[in-house]
Motif scaffolding. Structure first.
Motif, PDB file in Angstrom:
ATOM      1  N   LEU A  42       1.030 -74.346  14.127  1.00 40.73           N
ATOM      2  CA  LEU A  42       2.462 -74.201  13.864  1.00 40.73           C
ATOM      3  C   LEU A  42       3.077 -75.481  13.319  1.00 40.73           C
ATOM      4  CD1 LEU A  42       4.003 -72.148  16.835  1.00 40.73           C
ATOM      5  CD2 LEU A  42       4.027 -71.562  14.414  1.00 40.73           C
ATOM      6  N   ASP A  43       2.560 -76.617  13.779  1.00 41.02           N
ATOM      7  CA  ASP A  43       3.164 -77.892  13.401  1.00 41.02           C
ATOM      8  C   ASP A  43       2.069 -78.953  13.337  1.00 41.02           C
ATOM      9  OD1 ASP A  43       4.961 -79.936  12.907  1.00 41.02           O
ATOM     10  OD2 ASP A  43       5.349 -80.287  15.034  1.00 41.02           O
ATOM     11  N   THR A  44       1.960 -79.637  12.226  1.00 45.42           N
ATOM     12  CA  THR A  44       0.886 -80.612  12.031  1.00 45.42           C
ATOM     13  C   THR A  44       1.301 -82.032  12.388  1.00 45.42           C
ATOM     14  OG1 THR A  44       1.541 -80.899   9.708  1.00 45.42           O
ATOM     15  CG2 THR A  44      -0.152 -79.229  10.204  1.00 45.42           C
ATOM     16  N   TRP A  45       2.476 -82.222  12.990  1.00 47.49           N
ATOM     17  CA  TRP A  45       2.931 -83.583  13.309  1.00 47.49           C
ATOM     18  C   TRP A  45       1.955 -84.254  14.258  1.00 47.49           C
ATOM     19  CZ3 TRP A  45       5.200 -85.500  18.105  1.00 47.49           C
ATOM     20  CH2 TRP A  45       5.651 -86.821  17.992  1.00 47.49           C
ATOM     21  N   ASP A  46       1.564 -85.476  13.928  1.00 45.82           N
ATOM     22  CA  ASP A  46       0.632 -86.245  14.740  1.00 45.82           C
ATOM     23  C   ASP A  46       1.307 -87.550  15.140  1.00 45.82           C
ATOM     24  OD1 ASP A  46      -1.389 -87.597  15.950  1.00 45.82           O
ATOM     25  OD2 ASP A  46      -2.766 -87.570  14.242  1.00 45.82           O
ATOM     26  N   PRO A  47       1.677 -87.713  16.428  1.00 50.68           N
ATOM     27  CA  PRO A  47       2.383 -88.928  16.846  1.00 50.68           C
ATOM     28  C   PRO A  47       1.556 -90.194  16.685  1.00 50.68           C
ATOM     29  CG  PRO A  47       1.732 -87.602  18.740  1.00 50.68           C
ATOM     30  CD  PRO A  47       1.483 -86.764  17.528  1.00 50.68           C
ATOM     31  N   ALA A  48       0.248 -90.058  16.604  1.00 51.05           N
ATOM     32  CA  ALA A  48      -0.592 -91.244  16.407  1.00 51.05           C
ATOM     33  C   ALA A  48      -0.392 -91.837  15.017  1.00 51.05           C
ATOM     34  CB  ALA A  48      -2.061 -90.884  16.624  1.00 51.05           C
ATOM     35  N   ARG A  49      -0.019 -90.993  14.052  1.00 52.77           N
ATOM     36  CA  ARG A  49       0.168 -91.460  12.668  1.00 52.77           C
ATOM     37  C   ARG A  49       1.633 -91.672  12.306  1.00 52.77           C
ATOM     38  NH1 ARG A  49      -3.625 -87.243  11.268  1.00 52.77           N
ATOM     39  NH2 ARG A  49      -1.882 -86.119  10.313  1.00 52.77           N
ATOM     40  N   ASP A  50       2.519 -90.930  12.944  1.00 57.18           N
ATOM     41  CA  ASP A  50       3.943 -91.001  12.593  1.00 57.18           C
ATOM     42  C   ASP A  50       4.766 -90.890  13.870  1.00 57.18           C
ATOM     43  OD1 ASP A  50       6.427 -90.931  11.499  1.00 57.18           O
ATOM     44  OD2 ASP A  50       6.152 -89.087  10.342  1.00 57.18           O
ATOM     45  N   LYS A  51       5.441 -91.979  14.243  1.00 55.03           N
ATOM     46  CA  LYS A  51       6.230 -92.002  15.478  1.00 55.03           C
ATOM     47  C   LYS A  51       7.525 -91.206  15.351  1.00 55.03           C
ATOM     48  CE  LYS A  51       3.497 -94.758  17.810  1.00 55.03           C
ATOM     49  NZ  LYS A  51       2.772 -94.293  19.014  1.00 55.03           N
ATOM     50  N   ARG A  52       7.974 -90.969  14.135  1.00 53.00           N
ATOM     51  CA  ARG A  52       9.231 -90.241  13.932  1.00 53.00           C
ATOM     52  C   ARG A  52       9.018 -88.747  14.156  1.00 53.00           C
ATOM     53  NH1 ARG A  52      10.439 -92.172   7.982  1.00 53.00           N
ATOM     54  NH2 ARG A  52       8.225 -91.600   7.933  1.00 53.00           N
ATOM     55  N   VAL A  53       9.841 -88.193  15.039  1.00 54.81           N
ATOM     56  CA  VAL A  53       9.742 -86.770  15.363  1.00 54.81           C
ATOM     57  C   VAL A  53      10.613 -85.984  14.388  1.00 54.81           C
ATOM     58  CG1 VAL A  53      10.068 -85.018  17.132  1.00 54.81           C
ATOM     59  CG2 VAL A  53       9.373 -87.337  17.780  1.00 54.81           C
ATOM     60  N   SER A  54      10.027 -85.001  13.727  1.00 57.68           N
ATOM     61  CA  SER A  54      10.798 -84.201  12.779  1.00 57.68           C
ATOM     62  C   SER A  54      11.653 -83.181  13.533  1.00 57.68           C
ATOM     63  CB  SER A  54       9.872 -83.464  11.819  1.00 57.68           C
ATOM     64  OG  SER A  54       9.190 -82.416  12.498  1.00 57.68           O
ATOM     65  N   PRO A  55      12.831 -82.828  12.996  1.00 57.54           N
ATOM     66  CA  PRO A  55      13.656 -81.790  13.635  1.00 57.54           C
ATOM     67  C   PRO A  55      12.914 -80.472  13.810  1.00 57.54           C
ATOM     68  CG  PRO A  55      14.940 -82.985  11.991  1.00 57.54           C
ATOM     69  CD  PRO A  55      13.517 -83.447  11.848  1.00 57.54           C
ATOM     70  N   LEU A  56      12.060 -80.118  12.828  1.00 57.70           N
ATOM     71  CA  LEU A  56      11.294 -78.876  12.946  1.00 57.70           C
ATOM     72  C   LEU A  56      10.385 -78.927  14.166  1.00 57.70           C
ATOM     73  CD1 LEU A  56      10.250 -76.143  11.996  1.00 57.70           C
ATOM     74  CD2 LEU A  56       8.639 -77.365  10.491  1.00 57.70           C
ATOM     75  N   HIS A  57       9.686 -80.049  14.354  1.00 57.97           N
ATOM     76  CA  HIS A  57       8.807 -80.172  15.515  1.00 57.97           C
ATOM     77  C   HIS A  57       9.616 -80.034  16.801  1.00 57.97           C
ATOM     78  CE1 HIS A  57       5.656 -81.649  18.198  1.00 57.97           C
ATOM     79  NE2 HIS A  57       6.619 -82.343  18.767  1.00 57.97           N
ATOM     80  N   TYR A  58      10.797 -80.655  16.833  1.00 58.29           N
ATOM     81  CA  TYR A  58      11.592 -80.615  18.062  1.00 58.29           C
ATOM     82  C   TYR A  58      12.045 -79.190  18.381  1.00 58.29           C
ATOM     83  CZ  TYR A  58      15.065 -81.867  21.548  1.00 58.29           C
ATOM     84  OH  TYR A  58      15.790 -81.968  22.706  1.00 58.29           O
TER      85      TYR A  58
END
Length: 415
Positions: A42-58
């Motif tokens: 559903l969401d490919t956000w990886d906190p290890a690579r990008d500390k910024r949380v996207s609104p979609l992820h939230y």
């Protein structure tokens, strides 16, 4: 809170290892963490690579968190649920759907940049203008109205956010800071600073457009003969621009750019200063203001947003936000007034320190426990009159009663 209640914390696994390491060293049977993630498909956000949380992820994470919370509630039967992050009206929570009293906050985000000061934002001015328009419409957003109306109590970090929440239908909004002060940061007594020249005026923060350091630089430039030196602690995109501005105004020799100061070095830096200046044109409050107050520094700041709501009138000089030219002139006058009288500085510094004492974490936890118990009691006794309007709880005293400790019958809090 876990000294008084059984607490379950629902959070993202981004800091799981640190949390588990801490709990291994500090066992606490009243504190439990539940880690919730969003499926990678559903969401490919990886906190290890990008500390910024996207609104979609939230948004996706909130839905996953609600599902997990509903399952836990069926097993545990929570007494109250409290949503603490993100602390902004722009991203309303979903946990109000649980059938227990819902507490939200501290929440900010309702503050906007004064229109006359947008020129200080440079290339970001258009984006901030669009944000300000969105803030005017946000009280009518259905998801916010549902969260506001279903909240037993909402804590706001400034009057601007409180107004939006009331417009959205919240019945009980209280002012409550979104930051506290560590007890080891708080001096036992405010220092009595001796007269000296030049006066050391401290500015702390990221060098970003909305922090508006140029206001302090312009104010200092108006004080041609005043023995005042400005110390700037922080890094950011505007450093070179601010250095160039100081040079153009002929005051480079009166400003020292310290760069980023390690957190452990900040207490000594605050104590080395004589006064603190805060020039942000959009901020919920500013943790550095509270740190300066804990160090017994008088505050010079713009009289809006979180500073207007929380800094006591006798703890510094709050300058009206008018046209930039007038505001800069009044900042210069405030610096001059502070510089002329060490007795005034010490008197204001003590008032600032007295307020900071009320914001130490144990005192804040006790105040929050009082609000929890009020919300639970109101649910159990609905015929009692609930408070209305924006309630001022800047110096809330601790509630009666001691800690519950390890007690199966203790109130169950879900955060």
């Amino acid at each position: 809170m876990s000294q008084r209640y059984q607490v379950w914390v629902l959070t993202h696994p981004q800091e799981r290892q640190s949390i588990e390491d801490y709990l291994a060293e500090h066992p606490n049977p009243n504190l439990r963490f539940v880690f919730v993630n969003v499926p990678r498909w559903l969401d490919t956000w990886d906190p290890a690579r990008d500390k910024r949380v996207s609104p979609l992820h939230y948004v996706l994470w909130q839905r996953a968190a609600l599902h997990q919370a509903s399952r836990l509630h069926k097993q545990i039967s929570f007494d109250i649920v409290h949503h603490v992050s993100w602390g902004t009206v722009s991203e309303p929570p979903l946990l109000w759907r649980l059938p227990v009293p819902f507490v939200w906050g501290p929440v900010g985000g309702g503050q906007v940049t004064p229109a006359a000061f947008r020129k200080y934002l440079g290339s970001a001015a258009r984006a901030k203008w669009m944000r300000d328009i969105r803030m005017r419409m946000i009280p009518f957003r259905p998801v916010l109205r549902k969260a506001a109306r279903r909240s037993a109590v909402i804590f706001a970090t400034n009057f601007e956010t409180a107004t939006i929440l009331k417009q959205a239908g919240a019945s009980d909004v209280k002012l409550f800071l979104d930051t506290g002060i560590r007890e080891d940061f708080l001096l036992n007594e405010p220092p009595r600073r001796a007269p000296r020249e030049p006066l050391k005026l401290l500015w702390v923060g990221r060098l970003l457009p909305r922090k508006c350091l140029p206001l302090a630089i312009e104010a200092l430039a108006q004080l041609k003969d005043a023995p005042v030196r400005l110390l700037v602690a922080g890094k950011g995109e505007m450093r070179s621009q601010c250095e160039e501005m100081a040079a153009a105004l002929g005051i480079s020799n009166r400003i020292e750019f310290l760069g980023e100061v390690p957190y452990e070095g900040m207490p000594a830096l605050y104590c080395s200063a004589d006064a603190f200046i805060f020039t942000s044109i959009r901020d919920a409050f500013g943790s550095q203001v509270l740190e300066a107050m804990a160090s017994g520094l008088p505050i010079i700041a713009l009289n809006h947003q979180g500073v207007r709501a929380f800094v006591p009138d006798d703890a510094g000089i709050k300058v009206p936000v008018m046209a930039p030219r007038e505001t800069v002139g009044m900042l210069a006058q405030a610096i001059c007034t502070i510089a002329r009288s060490v007795e005034l500085r010490n008197r204001m510094g003590r008032a600032a320190w007295e307020f900071a004492r009320t914001q130490a974490w144990p005192q804040r936890a006790q105040a929050m426990a009082h609000h929890y118990e009020e919300a639970i009691d109101q649910r159990r006794n609905p015929l009692r009159t609930a408070p209305t309007g924006v309630q001022d709880r800047r110096t809330e005293l601790e509630p009666e009663g001691g800690p519950h400790g390890e007690n199966e019958n203790a109130c169950k809090i879900f955060i």
